[in-house]
Design an enzyme around this catalytic site. Structure first.
Site, mmCIF file in Angstrom:
data_model
loop_
_atom_site.group_PDB
_atom_site.id
_atom_site.type_symbol
_atom_site.label_atom_id
_atom_site.label_comp_id
_atom_site.label_asym_id
_atom_site.label_seq_id
_atom_site.Cartn_x
_atom_site.Cartn_y
_atom_site.Cartn_z
ATOM 1 N N ASP A 175 0.859 -1.178 0.000
ATOM 2 C CA ASP A 175 0.000 0.000 0.000
ATOM 3 C C ASP A 175 0.903 1.239 0.000
ATOM 4 O O ASP A 175 1.756 1.382 0.890
ATOM 5 C CB ASP A 175 -0.875 -0.009 1.268
ATOM 6 C CG ASP A 175 -2.278 0.504 1.006
ATOM 7 O OD1 ASP A 175 -3.241 -0.181 1.366
ATOM 8 O OD2 ASP A 175 -2.385 1.599 0.423
ATOM 9 N N ASP A 213 -2.765 4.813 -2.438
ATOM 10 C CA ASP A 213 -3.743 5.468 -1.574
ATOM 11 C C ASP A 213 -4.051 6.887 -2.071
ATOM 12 O O ASP A 213 -3.115 7.600 -2.498
ATOM 13 C CB ASP A 213 -3.114 5.559 -0.176
ATOM 14 C CG ASP A 213 -4.101 5.898 0.911
ATOM 15 O OD1 ASP A 213 -5.102 5.197 1.039
ATOM 16 O OD2 ASP A 213 -3.843 6.867 1.634
ATOM 17 N N HIS A 268 -11.154 -2.403 3.256
ATOM 18 C CA HIS A 268 -10.989 -2.101 4.681
ATOM 19 C C HIS A 268 -11.700 -0.817 5.088
ATOM 20 O O HIS A 268 -11.704 -0.444 6.269
ATOM 21 C CB HIS A 268 -9.503 -1.970 4.995
ATOM 22 C CG HIS A 268 -8.884 -0.803 4.302
ATOM 23 N ND1 HIS A 268 -8.742 -0.719 2.934
ATOM 24 C CD2 HIS A 268 -8.434 0.364 4.780
ATOM 25 C CE1 HIS A 268 -8.214 0.432 2.610
ATOM 26 N NE2 HIS A 268 -8.013 1.129 3.714
ATOM 27 N N ASP A 269 -12.267 -0.106 4.113
ATOM 28 C CA ASP A 269 -12.938 1.169 4.404
ATOM 29 C C ASP A 269 -14.447 1.057 4.345
ATOM 30 O O ASP A 269 -15.146 2.088 4.386
ATOM 31 C CB ASP A 269 -12.518 2.222 3.369
ATOM 32 C CG ASP A 269 -11.127 2.757 3.622
ATOM 33 O OD1 ASP A 269 -10.502 3.245 2.653
ATOM 34 O OD2 ASP A 269 -10.658 2.674 4.771
ATOM 35 N N GLU A 327 -6.431 4.380 -5.787
ATOM 36 C CA GLU A 327 -7.693 4.602 -5.077
ATOM 37 C C GLU A 327 -8.233 5.960 -5.517
ATOM 38 O O GLU A 327 -7.708 6.999 -5.134
ATOM 39 C CB GLU A 327 -7.471 4.582 -3.561
ATOM 40 C CG GLU A 327 -8.768 4.752 -2.796
ATOM 41 C CD GLU A 327 -8.555 5.227 -1.390
ATOM 42 O OE1 GLU A 327 -7.630 6.014 -1.158
ATOM 43 O OE2 GLU A 327 -9.303 4.797 -0.505
HETATM 44 O O1 TEU Z 1 -8.890 6.376 1.971
HETATM 45 C C1 TEU Z 1 -8.942 7.562 1.192
HETATM 46 C C2 TEU Z 1 -10.313 8.046 1.024
HETATM 47 O O2 TEU Z 1 -10.771 8.381 -0.029
HETATM 48 C C3 TEU Z 1 -11.114 8.178 2.245
HETATM 49 O O3 TEU Z 1 -12.069 9.214 2.070
HETATM 50 C C4 TEU Z 1 -11.805 6.884 2.429
HETATM 51 O O4 TEU Z 1 -12.444 6.541 1.200
HETATM 52 C C5 TEU Z 1 -12.814 7.044 3.485
HETATM 53 O O5 TEU Z 1 -12.084 7.280 4.640
HETATM 54 C C6 TEU Z 1 -13.637 5.809 3.527
HETATM 55 O O6 TEU Z 1 -14.454 5.871 4.620
HETATM 56 C C7 TEU Z 1 -7.536 5.987 2.167
HETATM 57 C C8 TEU Z 1 -7.504 4.709 2.979
HETATM 58 O O7 TEU Z 1 -8.187 3.679 2.265
HETATM 59 C C9 TEU Z 1 -8.154 4.969 4.309
HETATM 60 O O8 TEU Z 1 -8.182 3.769 5.084
HETATM 61 C C10 TEU Z 1 -7.345 6.025 5.036
HETATM 62 O O9 TEU Z 1 -7.991 6.355 6.247
HETATM 63 C C11 TEU Z 1 -7.203 7.291 4.173
HETATM 64 O O10 TEU Z 1 -6.829 7.028 2.844
HETATM 65 C C12 TEU Z 1 -6.092 8.172 4.728
HETATM 66 O O11 TEU Z 1 -4.855 7.571 4.394
#
Ligand code: TEU
Length: 610
Positions: free
Chosen positions: A111, A218, A353-354, A276
């Site tokens: 990542d 990311d 994971h989000d 992403e």
């Molecule tokens: O997420 C980036 C992002 O677009 C966030 O708005 C995310 O979609 C949102 O928090 C989802 O609820 C990345 C990672 O996937 C996330 O786990 C991290 O918290 C974030 O970046 C900061 O690095």
């Protein structure tokens, strides 16, 4: 672009762009497998499960951040790109993981989190030490503004992703710094070429030189901010800080930056890249990132479908918004077709994971029967879509959201708690109740519960007597990988079946064209996939392209299904059943007829493979 031949141990030689056919599997290190009894997953634990992944049909492991970090955002706040968080292991453990993947014909991607660092990163410590420090400009610093009463204010009215302002006051140097996420995650200044060069060397080449095969990148569209830093329009009158993603998403130099990353780092290493790409809902905006000719990224995650149910991405994100199946189907159709006729590529995913668990959000986990049927329907849906398929740990056994009975104390995520604390502070009981309801469906925490390996204490994630960092789901005795490994018609068994079929019919399922049927039907999810392979007269009725009809009942009730044989160019009853979510069942005399709750079937117009 990540272009090299992919020699699968089964003798299958992939196309030059091997990553199009590969199955990626995201591992969240904290929650996958604890090998040393500290309650946290770790890399040796993951290595001990590589054969489980290989036997599932995984080609590439995507390991979420395992770098040195204060863990305030579960490793997305990195304080040393070249060290591993002690609870996860060591750099040598990553080397052993890389070798374990490669020895099985698998690959490993990491990542890449380079929109920001942790505030504990030495770069930021230097940057904040003084206005004249050489690294001052490696982050984004601005003087305060003052209101009419002389009160100090942030440079803009922007709201961050975790609630609150995107600016944090630094007493030491008497300026604000920008942080789109937490105050512990200061944004790097990509406008500074020295900073970019250091990112490429320290965070990327270090790992590529150790044999890592690429990166999940990311927040890949957020590096180029509006450099005039204007206030955002007031769209939330009752809020101090305003949503402002247009100020940092897809900014003026973003394609320049990503192209530079590709030509200076990813390309020379033939490293695969998946970005992403949030807040980019129009295909015309996405194609420039994934067009091969643009030499930026191999593919991206686009979030329209997976975001369904969330309120606006900022203030109302966790106020659940019910959505119709037709809306989900339209998003899928948009992203299944936007690369047609282009040199672009795409991804297929429904968990990460989000986000909450797919079977709880898009299926039905209210009873065992409906849970199993809908988990298999989701497997069939994902395995028959065009693009590179990404699975998230636990999706293959149908892991569900945490029980609705669990209290807020079981939610650990900085984003969940940011939103919860914000509404509690507002004292608005209705919003508090609505946010709790939304978190129970959408929270990032649901995908971070410990993996359910077996029915031993702690679900086999950690040894008995250890307290895992997150509570193990109450259902682990009934829902676990060991149980499903013994049952060929389990959710896990069905994933193995459809992953094999996906590759056997790759011209249809991975590379085929997509045509949505009955877009307004709110019960059935049906589409036709047509082969992109050259028509081989020996492979069936000459001139007739191989095609597949996917029909799924996306409801918890019996539904009638019309005869669709004509959609395959067949006469009624001529179509051949390839697979059904109900083992060995499903009508072989045509697709018409009743469909059980969450039943899914795939029919072919003809089959040249047998
Ligand atoms: O997420 C980036 C992002 O677009 C966030 O708005 C995310 O979609 C949102 O928090 C989802 O609820 C990345 C990672 O996937 C996330 O786990 C991290 O918290 C974030 O970046 C900061 O690095």
């Amino acid at each position: 672009m990540g272009s090299n031949f992919f020699h699968h141990p089964d003798g299958w030689v992939g196309p030059t762009q091997w990553w199009k056919d590969a199955v990626f599997y995201q591992v969240y290190p904290a929650s996958f497998k604890d090998s040393n009894g500290d309650g946290w997953g770790d890399i040796p634990g993951l290595i001990s499960k590589i054969d489980y992944l290989h036997q599932l049909g995984v080609d590439v492991v995507w390991l979420s951040p395992m770098f040195e970090s204060p863990q305030k955002d579960m490793g997305y706040d990195i304080s040393d790109y070249q060290a591993v968080y002690a609870r996860y292991g060591t750099v040598e453990d990553v080397d052993r993981l890389t070798a374990a993947c490669h020895s099985r014909g698998m690959k490993l991607i990491l990542d890449l989190v380079v929109n920001h660092t942790s505030d504990q990163h030495p770069w930021f410590q230097e940057s904040r030490s003084s206005l004249s420090n050489p690294k001052r400009d490696w982050y984004i610093w601005k003087p305060p503004r003052y209101d009419s009463d002389g009160n100090r204010m942030p440079p803009t009215n922007w709201r961050g992703y975790f609630a609150g302002s995107t600016w944090t006051w630094d007493d030491q140097s008497q300026e604000y710094y920008l942080n789109l996420y937490g105050p512990f995650q200061p944004d790097l200044n990509w406008e500074n070429p020295e900073c970019r060069a250091a990112i490429y060397e320290v965070a990327m080449r270090f790992w590529l030189d150790r044999g890592v095969d690429g990166f999940r990148i990311d927040t890949v569209n957020k590096y180029s901010k509006r450099t005039d830093f204007p206030d955002a329009p007031v769209t939330c009158p009752d809020a101090v800080h305003q949503p402002a993603p247009e100020m940092w998403c897809n900014g003026p130099r973003i394609h320049e930056f990503i192209h530079e990353m590709q030509t200076q780092v990813l390309g020379p290493y033939k490293a695969v890249s998946v970005g992403e790409l949030s807040n980019t809902p129009h295909p015309s905006q996405v194609l420039p990132y994934v067009s091969a000719a643009a030499r930026e990224l191999d593919m991206v995650f686009e979030f329209s479908m997976i975001r369904l149910g969330t309120g606006d991405l900022f203030h109302g994100k966790y106020v659940y918004q019910p959505f119709a199946l037709s809306t989900l189907k339209r998003h899928v159709a948009t992203w299944q077709t936007f690369i047609a006729g282009t040199d672009g590529w795409h991804t297929v995913f429904c968990e990460n994971h989000d986000n909450g668990r797919a079977v709880s959000r898009f299926g039905d986990d209210s009873t065992t029967e409906l849970w199993e049927a809908s988990a298999k329907a989701i497997a069939l849906w994902q395995a028959t879509l065009t693009g590179t398929l990404f699975l998230y740990q636990g999706q293959e056994i149908g892991m569900t959201n945490m029980p609705a009975s669990w209290g807020i104390e079981e939610y650990k995520d900085v984003e969940s708690l940011g939103f919860y604390n914000e509404v509690v502070a507002s004292g608005d009981e209705k919003r508090i109740a609505a946010t709790l309801h939304g978190l129970r469906i959408l929270a990032r925490d649901h995908s971070r519960l410990p993996f359910q390996w077996d029915d031993s204490p702690n679900a086999g994630f950690a040894i008995e007597g250890v307290r895992p960092w997150m509570r193990v789901h109450d259902q682990y005795r009934e829902l676990n990988a060991a149980k499903q490994l013994k049952e060929s018609d389990s959710v896990l068994g069905f994933y193995k079946t459809v992953l094999k079929l996906r590759k056997e019919y790759r011209d249809l399922f991975i590379h085929g064209t997509f045509r949505l049927l009955a877009p307004d039907d709110e019960s059935l999810f049906m589409y036709v996939k047509e082969s992109t392979a050259p028509v081989d007269p020996l492979s069936g009725p000459s001139g007739l392209r191989r095609s597949a009809l996917v029909v799924m009942n996306f409801t918890s009730h019996v539904q009638g299904c019309p005869d669709l044989s004509h959609e395959l160019g067949c006469r009624k009853g001529e179509e051949r059943l390839l697979v059904s979510t109900f083992k060995g069942e499903g009508s072989s005399s045509g697709n018409a007829g009743e469909m059980r709750p969450w039943e899914g079937r795939v029919y072919l117009n003809f089959d040249s493979s047998n």
